[in-house]
Design an enzyme around this catalytic site. Sequence first.
Site, PDB file in Angstrom:
ATOM      1  N   SER B 157      53.665  42.261  37.415  1.00 44.14           N
ATOM      2  CA  SER B 157      54.222  40.971  37.039  1.00 44.14           C
ATOM      3  C   SER B 157      53.829  40.624  35.599  1.00 44.14           C
ATOM      4  O   SER B 157      54.060  41.433  34.701  1.00 44.14           O
ATOM      5  CB  SER B 157      53.729  39.930  38.048  1.00 44.14           C
ATOM      6  N   ASP B 324      62.328  42.028  45.806  1.00 40.21           N
ATOM      7  CA  ASP B 324      61.734  41.174  44.768  1.00 40.21           C
ATOM      8  C   ASP B 324      62.868  40.560  43.952  1.00 40.21           C
ATOM      9  O   ASP B 324      63.521  41.250  43.178  1.00 40.21           O
ATOM     10  CB  ASP B 324      60.835  42.038  43.886  1.00 40.21           C
ATOM     11  N   HIS B 357      58.380  39.601  45.809  1.00 42.83           N
ATOM     12  CA  HIS B 357      57.547  39.906  44.649  1.00 42.83           C
ATOM     13  C   HIS B 357      56.094  40.207  45.043  1.00 42.83           C
ATOM     14  O   HIS B 357      55.445  41.066  44.453  1.00 42.83           O
ATOM     15  CB  HIS B 357      57.607  38.718  43.681  1.00 42.83           C
TER      16      HIS B 357
END
Lengths: 196, 386
Positions: B157, B324, B357
């Site tokens: 991320s 995600d 995610h």
Amino acid sequence: MRFPTKLVQPWIEPGSRVLDLGCGDGTLLRQLSENIDIHGYGLEIDPYNITASIKQGINIIEQDLDKGLSNFADNSFDTVIMTQTLQAVRYPHLVINEMLRVGKQCIVAFPNFGHWRCRWYLNTRGKMPISKFMPYTWYDTPNIHFCTVKDFEELCGENNIELLNRRYVDHYNKSGSASRLWPNMFGVTAIYRITK
Amino acid sequence: MPTDANEQSVGLVTPITHHFEHDFELACGKILAGYDLVYETYGELNSERSNAILICHALSGNHHAAGFHSFDDKRPGWFDHYIGPGKPIDTNRFFVVALNNIGGCSGSTGPQSINPATGKRWGADFPGLRVRDWVKSQAELSDLLGIDVWAAIVGGSLGGMQALRWSLEYPERLKHCVVIASAMKLSAQNIAFNEVARKAIMSDPAFHDGNYLEHDTLPRDGLALARMVGHITYLSDEVLGSKFGRELRSGSFKMGQDEGVEFQIQSYLNYQGESFSGAFDANSYIRMTQALDFFDLAREYDNDPVAAFENAQCDFFAVSFTTDWRFSPERSQEMVQALMAAQKKISYVEIESKLGHDAFLLPNARYQEVFAAYMNRVHKSIKRKR
């Protein structure tokens, strides 16, 4: 079944850019990089093969060939290779067109369904052939578009694809006189170098 | 620490705080007169100093990536599934460094720290941050630890963005860049969610323009709301459905609103929001999301990521997860495409997961396997150097 590197290596320029579609466990790309220092990427969809390719140290990209190669620019590779995968894609002719767009030249190798053993098997048993080279039953095979040497050359003719070289080999990956004389009957694997 | 914490745990770890005395110029031009970084290490640095792995944290992360701080600790560090003996980032082989970024609220210099110029807490005056500021401070930490070249820099991320920035800013200082569930820049939708989160915080009456500490209060409701929004975006619709469905926690449909009906998902989000609002600083959250919004790998390369990546020298490994939608596989594929066009060494896998995610933090057999296979390759490349 691994595809022998020596069958395609002579057609690839040392140090050039190579894309291998359906690269399996990555052995072909690894050997080409070791032998002639090519810079390559392999596309693969099978998780087991992807992990194996990572272990081999090659560049492996998870990508479904049936969704096209639109993420690659025209002529962005010197050679696009596809060995023993043509028969497993949804639309072989579209994949070949895409290969020819992305690569300056392409090498395609596929099992020849016109080989006498296939014909014999189908003739005598009336069933889809199963062999060491084609070990699947008809219902669980990833191979959905078998073709013969004749079929492939007809497709190339219809699409104005230029055949630069062709080779036919037997079960031992050797080019015998029989397969040279009558490839559609005696070639187990057909290998073509093609361009637009 | 659970007593069954097995031989795959790095065990008890103690964070280290280092104070850098010198001025640190931020990308915005403002200067920090010295700064603190808090970090943890796991495993042993080898004599060639070639087996170091840097872990970059995501939005609300900190330095505590693996192991436990005390025997009473119930939960290990945030990346514990992937760091430890025999795990993909194998501490029997690698020396792992994880830190709390500048602007955070876990001990590194941030909005809660004292501004030496005023003697008061920075609060809302803490300067704006960019990903490159973090990368620069991480490079200073590398110097401190005597690590010239990282065997790999790993991030998920927002952490993946740091790893990417490293590959461009200090190309000779990393051999492998591992980018998980990340992107070259945020989408407008991502920025929109971040803006909602910030607005939630800033509209809390207790926010006091960011100077809540001086008012001896905390914008807890706003921060909780921000986290709730974020949390929804980190999960997939499928996982929310399978985990919570439309089950009621209290009340009944028959009695309707009069009785105070609460769905399981409401209760869960409220709990997540409240616990986060007690643990994380609102100004840190604002600064971190702003850095996330600002990040654009290719902005200063004429928006051409291929030109940007031409500066990189390391090998890349990218991972995305099918469900995600905050950092979708398409965002990773754009990056992979640019890396291939720049003729870089890149491998990419797309992991099947229902978890959205958050999947990048959680156990997943295939993810563990390919991650381990790649880290094995990183380890081999260290050995080759000898």
